[in-house]
Design an enzyme around this catalytic site. Sequence first.
Site, PDB file in Angstrom:
ATOM      1  N   ASN A  92     -10.608  31.657 -15.576  1.00  0.00           N
ATOM      2  CA  ASN A  92     -11.865  30.912 -15.603  1.00  0.00           C
ATOM      3  C   ASN A  92     -11.665  29.711 -16.533  1.00  0.00           C
ATOM      4  O   ASN A  92     -11.646  29.865 -17.745  1.00  0.00           O
ATOM      5  CB  ASN A  92     -12.994  31.826 -16.111  1.00  0.00           C
ATOM      6  CG  ASN A  92     -14.306  31.090 -16.260  1.00  0.00           C
ATOM      7  OD1 ASN A  92     -14.449  29.944 -15.825  1.00  0.00           O
ATOM      8  ND2 ASN A  92     -15.282  31.746 -16.867  1.00  0.00           N
TER       9      ASN A  92
ATOM     10  N   LYS B  57     -13.603  27.307 -17.129  1.00  0.00           N
ATOM     11  CA  LYS B  57     -14.851  26.830 -17.766  1.00  0.00           C
ATOM     12  C   LYS B  57     -14.924  25.298 -17.670  1.00  0.00           C
ATOM     13  O   LYS B  57     -14.536  24.753 -16.642  1.00  0.00           O
ATOM     14  CB  LYS B  57     -14.939  27.361 -19.201  1.00  0.00           C
ATOM     15  CG  LYS B  57     -14.746  28.887 -19.247  1.00  0.00           C
ATOM     16  CD  LYS B  57     -15.094  29.514 -20.553  1.00  0.00           C
ATOM     17  CE  LYS B  57     -14.876  31.017 -20.469  1.00  0.00           C
ATOM     18  NZ  LYS B  57     -15.263  31.734 -21.669  1.00  0.00           N
TER      19      LYS B  57
ATOM     20  N   HIS C 157     -21.905  34.825 -15.360  1.00  0.00           N
ATOM     21  CA  HIS C 157     -21.126  34.754 -16.599  1.00  0.00           C
ATOM     22  C   HIS C 157     -22.081  34.688 -17.792  1.00  0.00           C
ATOM     23  O   HIS C 157     -23.142  34.060 -17.701  1.00  0.00           O
ATOM     24  CB  HIS C 157     -20.207  33.525 -16.570  1.00  0.00           C
ATOM     25  CG  HIS C 157     -19.182  33.574 -17.659  1.00  0.00           C
ATOM     26  ND1 HIS C 157     -19.480  33.251 -18.966  1.00  0.00           N
ATOM     27  CD2 HIS C 157     -17.881  33.956 -17.649  1.00  0.00           C
ATOM     28  CE1 HIS C 157     -18.390  33.427 -19.705  1.00  0.00           C
ATOM     29  NE2 HIS C 157     -17.415  33.854 -18.939  1.00  0.00           N
TER      30      HIS C 157
ATOM     31  N   GLU D 267     -22.075  32.985 -20.349  1.00  0.00           N
ATOM     32  CA  GLU D 267     -22.409  31.620 -20.789  1.00  0.00           C
ATOM     33  C   GLU D 267     -23.504  31.022 -19.905  1.00  0.00           C
ATOM     34  O   GLU D 267     -24.325  30.232 -20.374  1.00  0.00           O
ATOM     35  CB  GLU D 267     -21.134  30.743 -20.796  1.00  0.00           C
ATOM     36  CG  GLU D 267     -20.231  31.127 -21.960  1.00  0.00           C
ATOM     37  CD  GLU D 267     -18.739  30.967 -21.709  1.00  0.00           C
ATOM     38  OE1 GLU D 267     -18.356  30.304 -20.722  1.00  0.00           O
ATOM     39  OE2 GLU D 267     -17.960  31.528 -22.499  1.00  0.00           O
TER      40      GLU D 267
ATOM     41  N   GLU E 147     -17.296  41.883 -19.266  1.00  0.00           N
ATOM     42  CA  GLU E 147     -16.940  40.979 -20.370  1.00  0.00           C
ATOM     43  C   GLU E 147     -17.945  41.157 -21.507  1.00  0.00           C
ATOM     44  O   GLU E 147     -19.044  40.580 -21.459  1.00  0.00           O
ATOM     45  CB  GLU E 147     -17.008  39.514 -19.904  1.00  0.00           C
ATOM     46  CG  GLU E 147     -16.075  39.165 -18.775  1.00  0.00           C
ATOM     47  CD  GLU E 147     -15.801  37.660 -18.718  1.00  0.00           C
ATOM     48  OE1 GLU E 147     -14.623  37.294 -18.810  1.00  0.00           O
ATOM     49  OE2 GLU E 147     -16.746  36.859 -18.607  1.00  0.00           O
TER      50      GLU E 147
ATOM     51  N   GLY F 123     -13.820  34.634 -26.381  1.00  0.00           N
ATOM     52  CA  GLY F 123     -13.383  33.522 -27.229  1.00  0.00           C
ATOM     53  C   GLY F 123     -13.364  33.835 -28.715  1.00  0.00           C
ATOM     54  O   GLY F 123     -13.266  32.920 -29.537  1.00  0.00           O
TER      55      GLY F 123
ATOM     56  N   SER G 248     -11.076  37.622 -24.627  1.00  0.00           N
ATOM     57  CA  SER G 248      -9.914  37.509 -25.519  1.00  0.00           C
ATOM     58  C   SER G 248      -8.662  38.214 -24.996  1.00  0.00           C
ATOM     59  O   SER G 248      -7.864  38.738 -25.774  1.00  0.00           O
ATOM     60  CB  SER G 248     -10.269  38.006 -26.923  1.00  0.00           C
ATOM     61  OG  SER G 248     -11.262  37.167 -27.500  1.00  0.00           O
TER      62      SER G 248
ATOM     63  N   GLY H  31     -10.174  33.495 -19.988  1.00  0.00           N
ATOM     64  CA  GLY H  31     -10.670  32.165 -20.323  1.00  0.00           C
ATOM     65  C   GLY H  31      -9.570  31.340 -20.964  1.00  0.00           C
ATOM     66  O   GLY H  31      -8.688  30.800 -20.290  1.00  0.00           O
ATOM     67  N   GLY H  32      -9.577  31.265 -22.304  1.00  0.00           N
ATOM     68  CA  GLY H  32      -8.658  30.408 -23.061  1.00  0.00           C
ATOM     69  C   GLY H  32      -7.201  30.523 -22.650  1.00  0.00           C
ATOM     70  O   GLY H  32      -6.518  29.503 -22.458  1.00  0.00           O
TER      71      GLY H  32
HETATM   72  P1  13P Z   1     -11.694  34.203 -23.296  1.00  0.00           P
HETATM   73  O1  13P Z   1     -10.514  34.782 -22.557  1.00  0.00           O
HETATM   74  O2  13P Z   1     -11.450  32.803 -23.790  1.00  0.00           O
HETATM   75  O3  13P Z   1     -12.199  35.121 -24.355  1.00  0.00           O
HETATM   76  O4  13P Z   1     -12.885  34.041 -22.222  1.00  0.00           O
HETATM   77  C1  13P Z   1     -13.181  35.113 -21.399  1.00  0.00           C
HETATM   78  C2  13P Z   1     -14.123  34.649 -20.361  1.00  0.00           C
HETATM   79  O5  13P Z   1     -15.252  34.287 -20.657  1.00  0.00           O
HETATM   80  C3  13P Z   1     -13.652  34.619 -18.975  1.00  0.00           C
HETATM   81  O6  13P Z   1     -14.710  34.457 -18.086  1.00  0.00           O
END
Ligand code: 13P
Length: 262
Positions: A8, A10, A102, A104, A180, A186, A224, A245-246
């Site tokens: 993802n 983002k 999600h 967010e 999640e 993050g 994470s 994510g990251g």
């Molecule tokens: P991180 O892997 O950066 O923690 O993000 C997870 C995420 O929100 C994937 O949708």
Amino acid sequence: MQAWVIGNWKQNPATSRDVDTLLEGLLTAIYADTKFSSNCCNLMVAPSDIHLAAVNARLKDTSVLCSAQDISAHSATTGAYTGDCSAQQVVDAGATWTILGHSERRQYHQESHECLLQKMTHAFTQNLGVVFCIGETQTQYDAKQTLEVIDNQLSVIKDLLDQQPDITVSLAGRLIIAYEPVWAIGTGKVPTVYEVSKTHQHIKQTVAGFANNLEDMTVLYGGSVNADNADSFALDSMIDGALVGGASLKAESFLAIAKAFS
Ligand code: 13P
């Protein structure tokens, strides 16, 4: 069951050039790695809508799939909804899946149960697969409310099935749940593999109770996940992959996670 590893992206990367660099790095790393078999793991990336068509064009004839990060709640097709992108439009741009719910989006766009029910309905009417995200906040985790919160969030699927029993056929193989925990996204903090495993077991049982053909639901962990901890999650039979994510913004770490699940 084949594992899924989904990146993802983002609101990243900043420019089309950076998107090209990330994609080329990923594809080069995949082709160069003889030990990595994409047959053992489904790989997918979810860029911003603005980059969807270009990413999809580059991924054509590769095994990597392309997902949207969200779709409009208001219409599955077209309409006067400034700033929105519909299920039909993301399909036209090459997406075969979309992420929905999600944390967010829930946090910054106040996405409600009704809103997510609309979005899910629109996705399936356009034959778009759905990666449905659920998870508790730190406060809810501390108060041991995880399963209660998750049951509440999963009830979107139950309501969809109650409204449209015929949709069950399209749901099989077109729905993935991503657990999640909000507090793990993050932050570098992760629940124990045991905790994730137990929660996934609960999710699988709950969804299986909604319809016969939703047994053995694919449930991914997100929050994470990185090249160092992916192995421990991958070893647990309840964890069918990762939503990243990251670490998906670097070809090497994304591929290392994919290899852990392959
Ligand atoms: P991180 O892997 O950066 O923690 O993000 C997870 C995420 O929100 C994937 O949708």
